[in-house]
Design a protein around this motif. Structure first.
Motif, PDB file in Angstrom:
ATOM      1  N   LYS A 129       7.491  12.120   2.685  1.00 29.83           N
ATOM      2  CA  LYS A 129       6.107  11.844   2.275  1.00 29.83           C
ATOM      3  C   LYS A 129       5.787  10.360   2.466  1.00 29.83           C
ATOM      4  CE  LYS A 129       2.303  13.142   0.054  1.00 29.83           C
ATOM      5  NZ  LYS A 129       1.363  14.087   0.589  1.00 29.83           N
ATOM      6  N   PHE A 130       6.744   9.493   2.130  1.00 33.41           N
ATOM      7  CA  PHE A 130       6.573   8.049   2.294  1.00 33.41           C
ATOM      8  C   PHE A 130       6.309   7.705   3.761  1.00 33.41           C
ATOM      9  CE2 PHE A 130       8.726   3.910   3.064  1.00 33.41           C
ATOM     10  CZ  PHE A 130       7.891   3.101   2.323  1.00 33.41           C
ATOM     11  N   VAL A 131       7.102   8.268   4.662  1.00 32.60           N
ATOM     12  CA  VAL A 131       6.931   8.009   6.095  1.00 32.60           C
ATOM     13  C   VAL A 131       5.592   8.562   6.575  1.00 32.60           C
ATOM     14  CG1 VAL A 131       7.823   8.575   8.390  1.00 32.60           C
ATOM     15  CG2 VAL A 131       9.388   7.881   6.588  1.00 32.60           C
ATOM     16  N   GLU A 132       5.244   9.755   6.115  1.00 29.83           N
ATOM     17  CA  GLU A 132       3.987  10.389   6.531  1.00 29.83           C
ATOM     18  C   GLU A 132       2.772   9.552   6.139  1.00 29.83           C
ATOM     19  OE1 GLU A 132       1.274  13.983   4.810  1.00 29.83           O
ATOM     20  OE2 GLU A 132       3.434  14.331   4.872  1.00 29.83           O
ATOM     21  N   VAL A 133       2.796   8.977   4.935  1.00 26.10           N
ATOM     22  CA  VAL A 133       1.634   8.245   4.423  1.00 26.10           C
ATOM     23  C   VAL A 133       1.636   6.783   4.859  1.00 26.10           C
ATOM     24  CG1 VAL A 133       0.470   7.482   2.324  1.00 26.10           C
ATOM     25  CG2 VAL A 133       1.361   9.791   2.456  1.00 26.10           C
ATOM     26  N   VAL A 134       2.767   6.110   4.748  1.00 23.63           N
ATOM     27  CA  VAL A 134       2.808   4.655   4.941  1.00 23.63           C
ATOM     28  C   VAL A 134       2.957   4.252   6.408  1.00 23.63           C
ATOM     29  CG1 VAL A 134       4.064   2.551   4.334  1.00 23.63           C
ATOM     30  CG2 VAL A 134       3.661   4.287   2.615  1.00 23.63           C
ATOM     31  N   HIS A 135       3.716   4.998   7.181  1.00 24.69           N
ATOM     32  CA  HIS A 135       4.005   4.587   8.556  1.00 24.69           C
ATOM     33  C   HIS A 135       2.757   4.359   9.413  1.00 24.69           C
ATOM     34  CE1 HIS A 135       6.333   3.929  12.143  1.00 24.69           C
ATOM     35  NE2 HIS A 135       5.651   4.866  12.759  1.00 24.69           N
ATOM     36  N   PRO A 136       1.759   5.240   9.396  1.00 21.15           N
ATOM     37  CA  PRO A 136       0.598   4.998  10.268  1.00 21.15           C
ATOM     38  C   PRO A 136      -0.325   3.870   9.802  1.00 21.15           C
ATOM     39  CG  PRO A 136       0.414   7.141   9.183  1.00 21.15           C
ATOM     40  CD  PRO A 136       1.700   6.531   8.759  1.00 21.15           C
ATOM     41  N   ARG A 137      -0.126   3.355   8.618  1.00 24.01           N
ATOM     42  CA  ARG A 137      -1.030   2.337   8.071  1.00 24.01           C
ATOM     43  C   ARG A 137      -0.718   0.953   8.629  1.00 24.01           C
ATOM     44  NH1 ARG A 137      -4.045   3.239   3.751  1.00 24.01           N
ATOM     45  NH2 ARG A 137      -3.636   1.180   2.900  1.00 24.01           N
ATOM     46  N   ASP A 138      -1.755   0.130   8.747  1.00 23.43           N
ATOM     47  CA  ASP A 138      -1.585  -1.247   9.213  1.00 23.43           C
ATOM     48  C   ASP A 138      -1.080  -2.152   8.102  1.00 23.43           C
ATOM     49  OD1 ASP A 138      -2.492  -0.565  11.748  1.00 23.43           O
ATOM     50  OD2 ASP A 138      -4.589  -0.953  11.212  1.00 23.43           O
ATOM     51  N   LYS A 161       1.283  -1.839   5.829  1.00 21.02           N
ATOM     52  CA  LYS A 161       2.540  -1.300   5.280  1.00 21.02           C
ATOM     53  C   LYS A 161       3.193  -2.257   4.277  1.00 21.02           C
ATOM     54  CE  LYS A 161       3.815   0.591   9.604  1.00 21.02           C
ATOM     55  NZ  LYS A 161       4.762   0.662  10.672  1.00 21.02           N
ATOM     56  N   ILE A 162       3.286  -3.520   4.651  1.00 23.50           N
ATOM     57  CA  ILE A 162       3.993  -4.492   3.820  1.00 23.50           C
ATOM     58  C   ILE A 162       3.294  -4.653   2.480  1.00 23.50           C
ATOM     59  CG2 ILE A 162       4.848  -6.865   3.692  1.00 23.50           C
ATOM     60  CD1 ILE A 162       6.193  -5.142   5.859  1.00 23.50           C
ATOM     61  N   GLU A 163       1.948  -4.761   2.496  1.00 26.15           N
ATOM     62  CA  GLU A 163       1.189  -4.892   1.247  1.00 26.15           C
ATOM     63  C   GLU A 163       1.331  -3.638   0.398  1.00 26.15           C
ATOM     64  OE1 GLU A 163      -0.265  -5.354   4.278  1.00 26.15           O
ATOM     65  OE2 GLU A 163      -0.425  -7.532   4.318  1.00 26.15           O
ATOM     66  N   ASP A 164       1.284  -2.466   1.044  1.00 26.25           N
ATOM     67  CA  ASP A 164       1.423  -1.205   0.310  1.00 26.25           C
ATOM     68  C   ASP A 164       2.797  -1.119  -0.367  1.00 26.25           C
ATOM     69  OD1 ASP A 164      -1.095  -0.448   1.156  1.00 26.25           O
ATOM     70  OD2 ASP A 164      -0.348   0.741   2.838  1.00 26.25           O
ATOM     71  N   MET A 211       1.605   8.056  -6.331  1.00 27.04           N
ATOM     72  CA  MET A 211       1.163   6.850  -5.623  1.00 27.04           C
ATOM     73  C   MET A 211       0.832   7.156  -4.170  1.00 27.04           C
ATOM     74  SD  MET A 211       3.914   4.090  -6.865  1.00 27.04           S
ATOM     75  CE  MET A 211       4.715   4.429  -8.405  1.00 27.04           C
ATOM     76  N   LEU A 212       1.696   7.932  -3.524  1.00 24.97           N
ATOM     77  CA  LEU A 212       1.469   8.270  -2.118  1.00 24.97           C
ATOM     78  C   LEU A 212       0.232   9.150  -1.960  1.00 24.97           C
ATOM     79  CD1 LEU A 212       5.162   8.863  -1.036  1.00 24.97           C
ATOM     80  CD2 LEU A 212       3.704   6.925  -0.443  1.00 24.97           C
ATOM     81  N   ASN A 213       0.036  10.085  -2.877  1.00 24.46           N
ATOM     82  CA  ASN A 213      -1.168  10.924  -2.822  1.00 24.46           C
ATOM     83  C   ASN A 213      -2.422  10.081  -3.013  1.00 24.46           C
ATOM     84  OD1 ASN A 213       0.243  13.312  -2.360  1.00 24.46           O
ATOM     85  ND2 ASN A 213       0.489  13.711  -4.541  1.00 24.46           N
ATOM     86  N   HIS A 214      -2.357   9.132  -3.932  1.00 26.60           N
ATOM     87  CA  HIS A 214      -3.498   8.246  -4.184  1.00 26.60           C
ATOM     88  C   HIS A 214      -3.758   7.350  -2.976  1.00 26.60           C
ATOM     89  CE1 HIS A 214      -6.322   6.136  -6.792  1.00 26.60           C
ATOM     90  NE2 HIS A 214      -5.889   5.022  -6.229  1.00 26.60           N
ATOM     91  N   LEU A 215      -2.690   6.829  -2.390  1.00 27.50           N
ATOM     92  CA  LEU A 215      -2.810   5.965  -1.218  1.00 27.50           C
ATOM     93  C   LEU A 215      -3.424   6.727  -0.050  1.00 27.50           C
ATOM     94  CD1 LEU A 215      -2.154   3.148  -0.110  1.00 27.50           C
ATOM     95  CD2 LEU A 215       0.061   4.034   0.599  1.00 27.50           C
ATOM     96  N   LYS A 216      -3.030   7.976   0.105  1.00 21.50           N
ATOM     97  CA  LYS A 216      -3.562   8.807   1.187  1.00 21.50           C
ATOM     98  C   LYS A 216      -5.041   9.113   0.960  1.00 21.50           C
ATOM     99  CE  LYS A 216      -2.259  12.890   3.835  1.00 21.50           C
ATOM    100  NZ  LYS A 216      -1.301  13.998   3.919  1.00 21.50           N
ATOM    101  N   ALA A 217      -5.417   9.380  -0.273  1.00 15.38           N
ATOM    102  CA  ALA A 217      -6.802   9.759  -0.587  1.00 15.38           C
ATOM    103  C   ALA A 217      -7.740   8.556  -0.632  1.00 15.38           C
ATOM    104  CB  ALA A 217      -6.844  10.505  -1.925  1.00 15.38           C
ATOM    105  N   VAL A 218      -7.322   7.484  -1.299  1.00 21.43           N
ATOM    106  CA  VAL A 218      -8.210   6.345  -1.557  1.00 21.43           C
ATOM    107  C   VAL A 218      -8.026   5.232  -0.533  1.00 21.43           C
ATOM    108  CG1 VAL A 218      -8.842   4.596  -3.261  1.00 21.43           C
ATOM    109  CG2 VAL A 218      -8.273   6.898  -4.000  1.00 21.43           C
ATOM    110  N   GLY A 219      -6.794   4.982  -0.137  1.00 23.06           N
ATOM    111  CA  GLY A 219      -6.554   3.948   0.850  1.00 23.06           C
ATOM    112  C   GLY A 219      -5.943   2.679   0.286  1.00 23.06           C
TER     113      GLY A 219
END
Length: 110
Positions: free
Chosen positions: A30-39, A41-44, A65-73
């Motif tokens: 789930k971490f890779v799915e959500v965080v990897h495509p984001r620009d 990453k380090i801040e997240d 956290m990952l669900n929130h990050l995916k939904a809200v950004g």
């Protein structure tokens, strides 16, 4: 087949995060799915570090956290909620535990 293929996508920072928090396979996927495509990453990951501090089971705690990050950004409101919510919860718990009632009911009231 149950074979985890996302580990190849991990860069050095993500690998360090995974090892620091000892994420299990489901949480890592789930971490890779959500965080990897984001620009960002380090801040997240820095924000997730703050939120995971003190977690008994980081693999379980990272899911919301990952669900929130995916939904809200972003995770800003979760960090704000953790900072303000911790004190409020502590105060209300103190207020309710200080009110005690005698539980002795040996005599029946008529």
């Amino acid at each position: 087949r149950g074979c985890f293929t996302g580990a190849a996508k991990l860069d050095q920072a993500m690998l360090q995060f995974k090892n620091r928090w000892r994420l299990d396979d489901r949480a890592l996927a789930k971490f890779v799915e959500v965080v990897h495509p984001r620009d960002e990453k380090i801040e997240d990951m820095a924000q997730m570090d703050k939120l995971l501090k003190g977690a008994a089971n980081p693999s379980q705690a990272i899911w919301p956290m990952l669900n929130h990050l995916k939904a809200v950004g972003n995770l800003d409101d979760l960090i704000r909620e953790q900072k303000s919510g911790g004190r409020e919860r502590g105060r209300s718990r103190e207020r309710y535990t200080s009110k005690s009632r005698s539980r002795s009911r040996s005599r029946r009231r008529r």
